[in-house]
Scaffold this motif. Structure first.
Motif, PDB file in Angstrom:
ATOM      1  N   MET A   1      76.072  62.307  58.617  1.00 14.65           N
ATOM      2  CA  MET A   1      77.402  62.672  58.113  1.00 14.65           C
ATOM      3  C   MET A   1      77.341  63.942  57.269  1.00 14.65           C
ATOM      4  N   ILE A   2      76.315  64.051  56.446  1.00 21.30           N
ATOM      5  CA  ILE A   2      76.153  65.233  55.597  1.00 21.30           C
ATOM      6  C   ILE A   2      75.924  66.469  56.465  1.00 21.30           C
ATOM      7  N   ALA A   3      75.088  66.339  57.498  1.00 13.73           N
ATOM      8  CA  ALA A   3      74.832  67.464  58.405  1.00 13.73           C
ATOM      9  C   ALA A   3      76.113  67.906  59.099  1.00 13.73           C
ATOM     10  N   MET A   4      76.941  66.959  59.536  1.00 12.61           N
ATOM     11  CA  MET A   4      78.201  67.292  60.198  1.00 12.61           C
ATOM     12  C   MET A   4      79.144  68.019  59.257  1.00 12.61           C
TER      13      MET A   4
ATOM     14  N   ALA B   1      82.469  65.061  48.754  1.00 13.72           N
ATOM     15  CA  ALA B   1      81.366  64.132  49.025  1.00 13.72           C
ATOM     16  C   ALA B   1      81.701  62.777  48.411  1.00 13.72           C
ATOM     17  N   ASP B   2      82.124  61.836  49.260  1.00 16.73           N
ATOM     18  CA  ASP B   2      82.519  60.509  48.798  1.00 16.73           C
ATOM     19  C   ASP B   2      81.313  59.585  48.881  1.00 16.73           C
ATOM     20  N   GLU B   3      80.673  59.355  47.745  1.00 16.76           N
ATOM     21  CA  GLU B   3      79.459  58.533  47.670  1.00 16.76           C
ATOM     22  C   GLU B   3      78.416  59.001  48.702  1.00 16.76           C
ATOM     23  N   PRO B   4      78.001  60.288  48.666  1.00 20.29           N
ATOM     24  CA  PRO B   4      77.126  60.806  49.722  1.00 20.29           C
ATOM     25  C   PRO B   4      75.712  60.273  49.697  1.00 20.29           C
ATOM     26  N   THR B   5      75.286  59.674  48.583  1.00 20.07           N
ATOM     27  CA  THR B   5      73.905  59.187  48.482  1.00 20.07           C
ATOM     28  C   THR B   5      73.836  57.677  48.305  1.00 20.07           C
ATOM     29  N   THR B   6      74.950  56.984  48.566  1.00 16.39           N
ATOM     30  CA  THR B   6      74.999  55.540  48.327  1.00 16.39           C
ATOM     31  C   THR B   6      73.914  54.786  49.076  1.00 16.39           C
TER      32      THR B   6
END
Length: 535
Positions: free
Chosen positions: A165-168, A179-184
């Motif tokens: 998702m981060i790459a996209m 970034a909605d909770e990107p490292t959850t």
């Protein structure tokens, strides 16, 4: 700290959000700005309106009435026609969603989905886009990126899906990244890598970053400024340094004071065995070509045993085999081959071969061993009400129970996880990520299992609710003698709840021991690295 401009990239002025059919607004009179090159953290409890506010910037929710102004580079996004708004979404403003399994297309490989962004948004050729997509995956910490390009979302771990998702989101090189909770779903070492990557890209592109999280440790290390949200309103905005050193609002003070503490009660030496696993392993098929496929080992043989009322934490990086261990043990993996022996205590406290049961006997045994999945939205049926979801186990395993008694027990277990009885007729999409996780926990708890597998049970929860859930799990364990297998990347949660710790890396057991030994005198360099990353 990044170079911050004095001119806001985005300015929200008196924004209010109200869902159709609801008498009150869920977000009220929010005014907030995001500067170019700034990392702005938005924090608050689950249900406070953080994600709803973020999604309103790109108008991603239907049936929502928006008031006020959201101004991006001089344009009010709320007044843009749909075709103009499409030019902003993904290209000018991109978003990393909280639940990647629902945001990714299950019918396309992850490589196809990243390539699509590059072709449509930046005009890449398909060949160039494929190379760039592989590069983006590598930059997010996926070492075997070329192999993962051909994988479908369900074939990846939760942490790997999050990195896709981060790459996209980064593929379009946006001006603003939400970034909605990107490292959850990520372990502590990859969390640090992702935050470093975001900081590097922000410095390179001059992005503004709206960082939504419940993890205050990450906020302290990463953000320039913090906005605190409670019940749909912003109650405090300050620089990170001043907010952590001298919070002004009582709610902010309560968030900063919430820290997991040791809750696990010692296990009595004479406690009987609840679960015994011998030589458990799993290998999944990979296709070499149209005519040939082979098995790749995802989990090498390992042994462990747990007593009644004991908690074993399974830790390791995303893709290390933590969830594979749990699903192989529960016989929930359809693809590939699982081997080993799983012995589960029956009602007479005698260990019986769970791994050899079939049909009705297997269904009966599954009353005693339940699982809370990592992604609650993907695990909850969108077509069932909360009453149907939580009460389904009773309907299947206790067919003789009356409707009124089933309703009473559903209400009781919902209240135990901090949810009100008036949500029974609502649907999962109406709740925040943290609330959905509590619904998933309630669904497992209602069966009163002997063994419960908790796959990242608090990863989507803010600090205060996390504390409540951990306290609840500890109380239930002490009252009913439930045995837990806790899968977590949050070592503070592990220390609070676990008795034993099992460390996995690349499907191999690298270290195992009681929680004090692991945290105080870890022997393996990899375990020491994990502990150092969360210090």
């Amino acid at each position: 700290m990044s170079q911050v401009s004095n001119l806001p990239l985005l300015a929200m002025q008196q924004v209010s959000i109200q869902f159709a059919g609801h008498s009150q607004a869920v977000v009220r009179d929010v005014s907030l700005s995001l500067l170019a090159g700034e990392k702005l953290a938005l924090v608050g409890e689950s249900g406070s309106g953080k994600s709803v506010l973020a999604r309103s910037i790109l108008q991603l929710d239907t049936g929502v009435q928006l008031g006020g102004e959201i101004v991006f580079r001089g344009q009010n996004l709320l007044s843009l026609p749909t075709h103009e708004l499409r030019k902003v979404r993904g290209r000018k403003i991109a978003m990393i969603f909280q639940e990647p399994m629902t945001a990714l297309n299950p019918l396309q490989t992850v490589g196809q989905q990243i390539v699509e962004v590059l072709v449509l948004q930046l005009g890449y050729t398909t060949k160039a886009a494929h190379s760039k997509a592989c590069e983006l995956l590598l930059s997010t910490g996926i070492a075997d990126a070329s192999e993962k390009m051909a994988a479908f979302p369900h074939q990846l771990s939760g942490g790997q899906r999050q990195r896709v998702m981060i790459a996209m989101a980064l593929a379009g090189e946006p001006d603003i990244l939400i970034a909605d909770e990107p490292t959850t779903a990520l372990d502590v070492t990859v969390q640090a890598q992702i935050l470093q990557l975001l900081a590097q890209l922000q410095a390179k592109l001059g992005m503004g970053l709206l960082f939504i999280t419940h993890d205050l440790n990450l906020v302290r290390r990463f953000a320039d400024r913090v906005a605190v949200m409670q019940s749909g309103q912003i109650v405090e905005v300050a620089t990170t340094e001043s907010l952590f050193s001298s919070p002004q609002h009582a709610y902010t003070q309560s968030l900063l004071a919430a820290r997991p503490h040791r809750m696990a009660e010692p296990i009595h030496p004479s406690a009987p065995l609840a679960l015994q696993v011998k030589q458990l392993s799993h290998a999944y098929p990979i296709k070499k070509n149209w005519f040939c496929s082979c098995l790749k080992t995802a989990l090498e043989p390992l042994d462990f045993s747990l007593r009644v009322g004991e908690t074993m934490a399974v830790v390791g990086e995303s893709g290390s085999g933590k969830t594979t261990l749990a699903l192989a043990m529960l016989r929930l993996l359809a693809a590939g081959r699982s081997e080993g022996t799983v012995l589960l205590a029956n009602q007479a406290a005698v260990l019986s071969a769970f791994d050899q049961l079939k049909g009705a006997a297997l269904r009966q045994a599954r009353r005693s061993i339940q699982i809370v999945f990592q992604d609650p939205f993907a695990a909850l049926s969108p077509r069932q009400t909360i009453f149907e979801i939580v009460g389904e186990g009773l309907q299947v395993h206790h067919a003789g129970i009356s409707p009124s008694e089933r309703r009473e027990r559903v209400i009781e277990v919902l209240q135990e996880v901090g949810l009100a009885a008036d949500i029974l007729e609502r649907y999962p999409h109406e709740f925040s990520g943290g609330q959905r996780q509590r619904i998933a926990i309630a669904r497992a708890l209602i069966m009163q299992p002997q063994v419960m597998v908790l796959d990242e049970p608090t990863s989507a929860l803010d600090a205060t609710v996390q504390q409540q859930i951990l306290q609840l799990l500890a109380q239930l364990q002490q009252k009913f003698g439930i045995t837990y297998i806790l899968i977590s990347h949050d070592l503070a949660v592990v220390r609070a709840l676990a008795h034993q710790v099992l460390v996995l890396r690349h499907g191999k057991l690298v270290e195992m021991g009681d929680v004090d030994t692991i945290f105080i005198a870890a022997q393996h360099a990899y375990t020491q690295q994990l502990l150092l990353a969360c210090a």
